[in-house]
Design a protein around this motif. Structure first.
Motif, PDB file in Angstrom:
ATOM      1  N   GLY A  77     -41.423 -44.207 -59.024  1.00  0.00           N
ATOM      2  CA  GLY A  77     -40.842 -43.799 -57.743  1.00  0.00           C
ATOM      3  C   GLY A  77     -41.665 -42.717 -57.067  1.00  0.00           C
ATOM      4  N   LEU A  78     -42.186 -41.770 -57.851  1.00  0.00           N
ATOM      5  CA  LEU A  78     -43.064 -40.728 -57.311  1.00  0.00           C
ATOM      6  C   LEU A  78     -44.317 -41.361 -56.718  1.00  0.00           C
ATOM      7  N   ARG A  79     -44.935 -42.265 -57.453  1.00  0.00           N
ATOM      8  CA  ARG A  79     -46.148 -42.922 -56.940  1.00  0.00           C
ATOM      9  C   ARG A  79     -45.845 -43.730 -55.678  1.00  0.00           C
ATOM     10  N   LYS A  80     -44.696 -44.368 -55.662  1.00  0.00           N
ATOM     11  CA  LYS A  80     -44.329 -45.207 -54.516  1.00  0.00           C
ATOM     12  C   LYS A  80     -44.131 -44.365 -53.260  1.00  0.00           C
ATOM     13  N   VAL A  81     -43.364 -43.280 -53.362  1.00  0.00           N
ATOM     14  CA  VAL A  81     -43.153 -42.430 -52.190  1.00  0.00           C
ATOM     15  C   VAL A  81     -44.451 -41.718 -51.817  1.00  0.00           C
ATOM     16  N   GLY A 102     -36.151 -41.659 -59.123  1.00  0.00           N
ATOM     17  CA  GLY A 102     -35.551 -42.825 -59.779  1.00  0.00           C
ATOM     18  C   GLY A 102     -35.024 -43.828 -58.770  1.00  0.00           C
ATOM     19  N   LEU A 103     -34.380 -43.349 -57.731  1.00  0.00           N
ATOM     20  CA  LEU A 103     -33.876 -44.221 -56.660  1.00  0.00           C
ATOM     21  C   LEU A 103     -35.021 -44.842 -55.874  1.00  0.00           C
ATOM     22  N   PHE A 104     -36.044 -44.043 -55.567  1.00  0.00           N
ATOM     23  CA  PHE A 104     -37.162 -44.519 -54.752  1.00  0.00           C
ATOM     24  C   PHE A 104     -37.876 -45.698 -55.390  1.00  0.00           C
ATOM     25  N   LEU A 117     -37.814 -46.767 -47.758  1.00  0.00           N
ATOM     26  CA  LEU A 117     -38.423 -45.515 -48.200  1.00  0.00           C
ATOM     27  C   LEU A 117     -39.112 -44.812 -47.032  1.00  0.00           C
ATOM     28  N   ARG A 118     -39.811 -45.558 -46.191  1.00  0.00           N
ATOM     29  CA  ARG A 118     -40.439 -44.961 -44.999  1.00  0.00           C
ATOM     30  C   ARG A 118     -39.380 -44.367 -44.077  1.00  0.00           C
ATOM     31  N   ALA A 119     -38.238 -45.048 -43.932  1.00  0.00           N
ATOM     32  CA  ALA A 119     -37.152 -44.546 -43.084  1.00  0.00           C
ATOM     33  C   ALA A 119     -36.571 -43.247 -43.653  1.00  0.00           C
ATOM     34  N   ILE A 120     -36.428 -43.167 -44.957  1.00  0.00           N
ATOM     35  CA  ILE A 120     -35.904 -41.946 -45.581  1.00  0.00           C
ATOM     36  C   ILE A 120     -36.872 -40.783 -45.385  1.00  0.00           C
ATOM     37  N   VAL A 121     -38.146 -41.039 -45.619  1.00  0.00           N
ATOM     38  CA  VAL A 121     -39.147 -39.978 -45.447  1.00  0.00           C
ATOM     39  C   VAL A 121     -39.170 -39.509 -43.996  1.00  0.00           C
ATOM     40  N   ARG A 122     -39.084 -40.448 -43.063  1.00  0.00           N
ATOM     41  CA  ARG A 122     -39.083 -40.100 -41.640  1.00  0.00           C
ATOM     42  C   ARG A 122     -37.832 -39.296 -41.287  1.00  0.00           C
TER      43      ARG A 122
END
Length: 132
Positions: free
Chosen positions: A13-17, A60-62, A70-75
């Motif tokens: 999840g860390l790598r993905k985000v 874990g969720l990411f 994920l892009r929407a959450i980061v934004r």
């Protein structure tokens, strides 16, 4: 790679985000290609258990979210100041947690071969200007 603090799913999840935030280009490696996530324990060791717990839950969720979500959450987390107080507070904490971990790891000089610091022209040389 194993982590003392993160499960393999949380590391993924860390790598993905990280790749959402830093996808890389011709000049800079993506977050995952930099392999700086392998050093996450160096940072997590200094977090309070409460903060570590929050980061673990987020990552874990990411791992299971599709890229567009994920892009929407980061934004949204980056625009926490525009949200109503309770939601804004949660988004602000997410923004600090996500951006803090990803950017600190990426720009800390622990990537493979120190490529990132070379490419940004970073130099920590201290010059005594009083004597000049």
């Amino acid at each position: 790679m194993t982590s003392r603090y993160l499960t393999p799913t949380q590391l993924a999840g860390l790598r993905k985000v990280g790749d959402v935030m830093i996808p890389g280009d011709g000049e800079f490696p993506s977050f995952s290609a930099s392999r700086c996530a392998e050093h996450v324990d160096r940072m997590l060791a200094y977090m309070s258990e409460r903060d570590r717990s929050g980061v673990r839950a987020m990552f874990g969720l990411f791992r299971f979210l599709p890229g567009f979500a994920l892009r929407a959450i980061v934004r949204a987390a980056g625009h926490h100041h525009a949200a109503p107080a309770p939601v804004g507070a949660l988004l602000r904490r997410m923004h600090i947690g996500i951006k803090g971990v990803v950017m600190t790891l990426y720009y800390s000089g622990i990537d493979e071969g120190g490529v990132i610091h070379q490419r940004i022209g970073w130099d920590a040389k201290v010059v005594d200007r009083a004597g000049s």
